[in-house]
Design an enzyme around this catalytic site. Structure first.
Site, mmCIF file in Angstrom:
data_model
loop_
_atom_site.group_PDB
_atom_site.id
_atom_site.type_symbol
_atom_site.label_atom_id
_atom_site.label_comp_id
_atom_site.label_asym_id
_atom_site.label_seq_id
_atom_site.Cartn_x
_atom_site.Cartn_y
_atom_site.Cartn_z
ATOM 1 N N LYS A 121 -32.852 -20.681 6.184
ATOM 2 C CA LYS A 121 -32.971 -19.338 5.598
ATOM 3 C C LYS A 121 -32.992 -18.218 6.635
ATOM 4 O O LYS A 121 -32.552 -17.111 6.360
ATOM 5 C CB LYS A 121 -34.219 -19.257 4.714
ATOM 6 C CG LYS A 121 -34.045 -19.993 3.385
ATOM 7 C CD LYS A 121 -35.168 -19.642 2.414
ATOM 8 C CE LYS A 121 -34.939 -20.271 1.060
ATOM 9 N NZ LYS A 121 -35.290 -21.715 1.055
ATOM 10 N N GLU A 125 -38.369 -11.027 -3.460
ATOM 11 C CA GLU A 125 -39.296 -11.876 -4.180
ATOM 12 C C GLU A 125 -39.378 -13.213 -3.449
ATOM 13 O O GLU A 125 -38.505 -13.552 -2.651
ATOM 14 C CB GLU A 125 -38.809 -12.114 -5.612
ATOM 15 C CG GLU A 125 -37.694 -13.144 -5.753
ATOM 16 C CD GLU A 125 -36.365 -12.733 -5.120
ATOM 17 O OE1 GLU A 125 -36.131 -11.514 -4.958
ATOM 18 O OE2 GLU A 125 -35.582 -13.633 -4.773
ATOM 19 N N SER A 145 -31.473 -29.237 5.723
ATOM 20 C CA SER A 145 -31.691 -27.787 5.621
ATOM 21 C C SER A 145 -33.040 -27.310 6.141
ATOM 22 O O SER A 145 -33.177 -26.157 6.541
ATOM 23 C CB SER A 145 -31.507 -27.328 4.169
ATOM 24 O OG SER A 145 -32.340 -28.062 3.295
#
Ligand SMILES: *Cc1c(COP(=O)(O)O)cnc(C)c1O
Length: 406
Positions: A96, A118, A385
């Site tokens: 991310k 959010e 990931s």
């Protein structure tokens, strides 16, 4: 629908990947989003911006992330050879950070003061708070109070990083309500704020922009794999929540016809009883959060409640480019359930000494099934990931007894 390879280079000017994507938002918001599109289209070809982001990838994130040949795991399965792209080794522990740095830099260049988003489990919030601290932006993270209570370590991290965690008390007090609250807050001051979406979802330009920032994963992996083996991988595997880590890996290989591609959705407690988040497996096209894509929905088009043991995967929609790739049959969307993923979580930990995030464990779980069916001269490249630090307590509390070594 045309099956031209050029289709993979979408979206078009309006943000469409075939019939998916687009922008379904109020006109007042559209004006603001158009500004982001214009700014991004300028910046993505700007030499200074590209070099700055590249430099942060190298010196801050620690890119390129390694490609690791999982010899022990491959031997144990006895089939195809498994390779791992180690996004778990990035600063903050997952992929991310790749798009959060891009979004934070864009906000800074656009003269914004505050970056808002959010968060559900808190992973996107932590990555964005990190990027905001580095780039020098205020950061406001909207989070349901139910999630705040559940995800204490990530809430603490965000606060230490200097972000404001705004509690959301409406509705079910979880992710969907946090999205609504963050959007409202954004509309109140679009001049000073930028909304940073956490995956390849939302209205145009976000699915394109987040994909572009994540493409580095596949570009590196393609080169590393060829250097290591002299060939391209036969198969790619990545987990799919919104779809950012998956599209990040896949993009560099979409034109390589010999490469089979698998996106792994969570089948949770099982596809039959509704406790899953297998959007591309069981969903139908519809509109959610400002874009058209496959969606798990009831007959009236209301999003269904979703579930996965991996909170980063439980989203009722999916990035629009994945919907197109599904229809074109370029990517096979498959599933792994909770049990298979927990098994894979322990297997990778014990055989290779790598504790994966529960999301990434879904990709490993499917790769193990695929490897067992293939001969030893075939290869599988898995996008790992993220790392499992965030999941340790949850896994031990709920599954520890079943896997304890006596
Ligand atoms: C958030 C997250 C995911 C799911 O998001 P995508 O946009 O589908 O990649 C997967 N793995 C990890 C480690 C995550 O934190």
């Amino acid at each position: 629908m045309s099956k031209k390879l050029a289709d993979f280079q979408l979206p078009d000017e309006k943000g469409y990947f075939g019939e998916y994507g687009g922008s379904f938002i109020p006109p007042a918001l559209q004006v603001i989003i158009d500004e982001i599109t214009d700014a991004y289209n300028k910046i993505k070809v700007d030499k200074e911006f590209i070099e700055e982001l590249q430099s942060l990838y190298t010196h801050y994130v620690g890119r390129p992330s390694p490609l690791f040949y999982a010899r022990n795991l491959s031997r144990k399965v006895g089939g195809a050879q498994i390779y791992l792209k180690r996004e778990d080794l990035n600063h903050t522990g997952a992929h991310k950070i790749n798009h959060c740095l891009g979004e934070a830099l864009l906000a800074k260049k656009m003269g914004k003061k505050i970056i808002i988003a959010e968060t559900g489990a808190g992973q996107h919030g932590v990555a964005l708070a990190t990027a905001a601290a580095l780039v020098g932006l205020e950061c406001h993270i909207y989070m349901g109070v139910v999630d705040i209570a559940k995800e204490k370590p990530n809430v603490t991290r965000m606060k230490i990083l200097g972000a404001r965690v705004v509690p959301v008390t409406r509705g079910t007090q979880t992710l969907k309500d946090a999205v609504d609250a963050a959007f409202e807050a954004y509309l109140e001051d679009p001049v000073n704020q930028l909304y940073a979406i956490g995956s390849v979802v939302g209205p145009h330009p976000f699915p394109m922009m987040v994909r572009d920032f994540q493409q580095i994963v596949g570009i590196e992996a393609r080169k590393q794999f060829q250097e290591m083996t002299g060939k391209l991988p036969d198969n790619l595997v990545a987990c799919v929540g919104g779809g950012s880590n998956a599209i990040g890996l896949f993009t560099a290989f979409l034109h390589d016809k010999s490469v089979k591609i698998y996106g792994v959705e969570p089948s949770g407690r099982g596809l039959d009883d509704g406790d899953h988040a297998a959007t591309l497996t069981l969903g139908k096209p519809g509109v959610l959060h400002g874009f058209h894509s496959y969606l798990l929905q009831d007959k009236e088009g209301v999003p269904l409640p979703v579930y996965s043991v991996a909170s980063g995967l439980d989203y009722p929609g999916v990035g629009p480019q994945h919907s197109l790739l599904r229809d074109l049959e370029r990517v096979n969307y498959v599933t792994a359930d909770d049990k298979e993923s927990i098994d894979a979580f322990f297997e990778l930990s014990r055989v290779e000494g790598i504790i994966p995030a529960l999301e990434s464990a879904h990709a490993v779980a499917f790769a193990l099934k695929l490897a067992a069916e293939l001969p030893q001269d075939k290869t599988i490249l898995v996008n790992l990931s993220g790392r499992g630090d965030k999941d340790l307590d949850f896994v031990m509390d709920n599954y520890g007894k079943d896997y304890e070594i006596k």
